[in-house]
Write a protein that holds these residues in place. Structure first.
Motif, PDB file in Angstrom:
ATOM      1  N   PRO A   1       0.854  -1.069   0.060  1.00 41.01           N
ATOM      2  CA  PRO A   1       0.075   0.014   0.419  1.00 41.01           C
ATOM      3  C   PRO A   1       1.003   0.682  -0.027  1.00 41.01           C
ATOM      4  O   PRO A   1       1.992   1.466   0.314  1.00 41.01           O
ATOM      5  N   GLU A   2       0.968   2.090  -0.816  1.00 41.13           N
ATOM      6  CA  GLU A   2       1.695   3.055  -0.916  1.00 41.13           C
ATOM      7  C   GLU A   2       1.670   3.978  -0.016  1.00 41.13           C
ATOM      8  O   GLU A   2       2.275   4.893   0.045  1.00 41.13           O
ATOM      9  N   GLY A   3       0.181   3.937   0.824  1.00 40.25           N
ATOM     10  CA  GLY A   3      -0.077   5.061   2.501  1.00 40.25           C
ATOM     11  C   GLY A   3       0.578   4.941   3.030  1.00 40.25           C
ATOM     12  O   GLY A   3       1.451   6.076   3.711  1.00 40.25           O
ATOM     13  N   ILE A   4       2.027   3.468   2.929  1.00 39.06           N
ATOM     14  CA  ILE A   4       2.344   3.391   4.071  1.00 39.06           C
ATOM     15  C   ILE A   4       3.871   4.352   4.371  1.00 39.06           C
ATOM     16  O   ILE A   4       4.421   4.514   5.651  1.00 39.06           O
ATOM     17  N   ARG A   5       4.235   4.578   3.327  1.00 43.47           N
ATOM     18  CA  ARG A   5       5.491   5.313   3.560  1.00 43.47           C
ATOM     19  C   ARG A   5       5.603   6.568   3.421  1.00 43.47           C
ATOM     20  O   ARG A   5       5.763   7.103   4.924  1.00 43.47           O
ATOM     21  N   ALA A   6       3.767   7.231   3.358  1.00 42.46           N
ATOM     22  CA  ALA A   6       3.891   8.317   3.860  1.00 42.46           C
ATOM     23  C   ALA A   6       3.478   8.398   5.684  1.00 42.46           C
ATOM     24  O   ALA A   6       4.301   9.298   6.195  1.00 42.46           O
ATOM     25  N   GLN A   7       2.970   7.130   5.799  1.00 37.36           N
ATOM     26  CA  GLN A   7       2.987   7.096   7.596  1.00 37.36           C
ATOM     27  C   GLN A   7       3.576   7.407   8.060  1.00 37.36           C
ATOM     28  O   GLN A   7       3.847   7.976   9.001  1.00 37.36           O
ATOM     29  N   HIS A   8       4.885   6.052   7.639  1.00 47.25           N
ATOM     30  CA  HIS A   8       6.004   5.944   8.151  1.00 47.25           C
ATOM     31  C   HIS A   8       7.223   7.624   9.012  1.00 47.25           C
ATOM     32  O   HIS A   8       7.411   7.802   9.460  1.00 47.25           O
ATOM     33  N   SER A   9       6.918   7.852   6.840  1.00 47.75           N
ATOM     34  CA  SER A   9       7.388   9.189   7.136  1.00 47.75           C
ATOM     35  C   SER A   9       7.001  10.733   8.485  1.00 47.75           C
ATOM     36  O   SER A   9       7.776  11.185   8.529  1.00 47.75           O
ATOM     37  N   ALA A  10       5.705  10.356   8.480  1.00 48.75           N
ATOM     38  CA  ALA A  10       4.916  11.430   8.960  1.00 48.75           C
ATOM     39  C   ALA A  10       4.726  11.055  10.645  1.00 48.75           C
ATOM     40  O   ALA A  10       5.790  11.497  11.876  1.00 48.75           O
TER      41      ALA A  10
END
Lengths: 231, 231
Positions: free
Chosen positions: A191-200
């Motif tokens: 899921p592409e959201g994962i990366r952004a969430q880790h970043s957050a």
DNA sequence: ACTCGAAACTGGTCTGACCAAAAGCCTAGG
DNA sequence: CCTAGGCTTTTGGTCAGACCAGTTTCGAGT
């Protein structure tokens, strides 16, 4: 209020364990070193360490180093989670995710508040390493993900959260891994959201914004759960 | 199946206690005699006797003779005394409160969502009973409080939360009870906020308002923590 | 018969030594 | 390069004998 030397030492060691100065898995200094630095005989040290072992707080192996045990471990030997039977169970996977949501939220919260600068630096390094590596097996990705979250937990300076996280991640790795497998199957890809969430999460912790870290970490897990519920 | 010499001896001594060869009040042979008759060093004997004492089976006084204690005694201590050092540690108490805050928040959340009507009814009954009884010992109040929260956890239909709550409450009852004692000492009396907070939790769950239940339960614990930090 | 103090217990600690298991190191062979 | 094998160091387990500090015991002196 004066008591035995060995009892004094025992108390002192327990203090280290309960305050988290000695984290689960950490090595105790050897009996000889303790004996030297505290100016008591090794026999006295042995007495104290023996008590600690009997009470289940440390594990001591002949020839090996003595290490602090997880405080929750003795009470966590239930039939739960043993084996992949449970790991494949969608209902159980959902519950694991829900616990992760709260656990990692709290861990991130306290880490943002209490992590030392060194811990933040190490966390930052791990994050960057994670961002670089791309082509890896699903299993390695899962392990990496867990290592990141475990590092956060360990930086929380919260003995109970650290203990519980350790047990939880090791015992229920199958269920956690199963979630990832199932997500990939349903979704086609990571899921592409994962990366952004880790970043957050990373960013919130670095800025020591505890509330933001909590909700980011929690949201990260709940996001995965929503993916799962599409079935 | 070979173990330590001292462990062997420990086992052997326990045999004597359990079979009645050593009756409560009887004197143990001195460490020097044991050492001589069993052909082990006194250090080894001391190790074993030390364990026995730690487990509450014998009483040893410097200069005096070591005598067997009543076998039932350790089990009585179990209910309250296990790990007194742990329960008295303020830092640990604080951590326990923090874990309770998240645990009970989540439990209330899921209970509001998933409890059966029967469970709600039972919870309601328990709540009313709790409201009526007034003049009780601190210990009984603590137990009552815990029973209420445990019922909530059990109604959550969440295997992991239920399991962890059970372990947590039984294992760390001392720390939880210690908090109450300390609050009473600092505050003079049972904090008046508690009653209203229980009411808020009860009401939110009855109305199946999950979010409200979570924040009410969580706030309930954090309220106690704030009281503690006034020192 | 009573008191009191020395002596003979008890457990608590120390020292320094040796054994056995594990861990660390370092080299020779893939 | 690096892995497998031995060598050394370090660790916990046990031992012996000594001294200190409380308790108990018991007999001498009153």
């Amino acid at each position: 209020m004066k008591q035995n030397l060995s009892d004094d030492l025992l108390q002192q060691l327990k203090e280290c364990l309960f305050t988290g100065a000695l984290l689960p898995g950490a090595e105790l200094t050897s009996q000889r070193r303790m004996s030297a630095s505290l100016k008591v005989s090794r026999a006295t040290v042995r007495e104290a360490v023996g008590q600690l072992e009997a009470e289940g707080y440390v594990e001591v192996r002949h020839g090996g180093k003595t290490r602090a045990k997880n405080l929750l471990e003795p009470h966590f030997n239930m039939s739960l989670g043993e084996g992949k039977a449970l790991g494949d169970n969608p209902e159980f996977q959902r519950q694991v995710l829900e616990v992760r949501a709260m656990l990692e939220g709290e861990a991130a919260f306290y880490t943002a508040q209490r992590a030392t600068d060194d811990q933040l630096k190490a966390l930052d390094a791990e994050y960057r390493k994670m961002q670089q590596r791309q082509q890896e097996t699903t299993l390695e990705k899962a392990k990496e993900d867990l290592r990141f979250h475990m590092m956060i937990a360990e930086s929380s300076h919260h003995l109970l959260i650290i203990s519980f996280s350790q047990l939880f991640y090791t015992r229920f790795f199958n269920a956690i891994y199963g979630v990832l497998i199932r997500t990939l199957k349903t979704n086609g890809r990571y899921p592409e959201g994962i990366r952004a969430q880790h970043s957050a999460i990373h960013q919130a912790i670095m800025q020591r914004d505890a509330e933001a870290a909590r909700s980011a970490a929690s949201e990260h897990i709940l996001y995965t759960r929503r993916h799962l519920e599409k079935d």
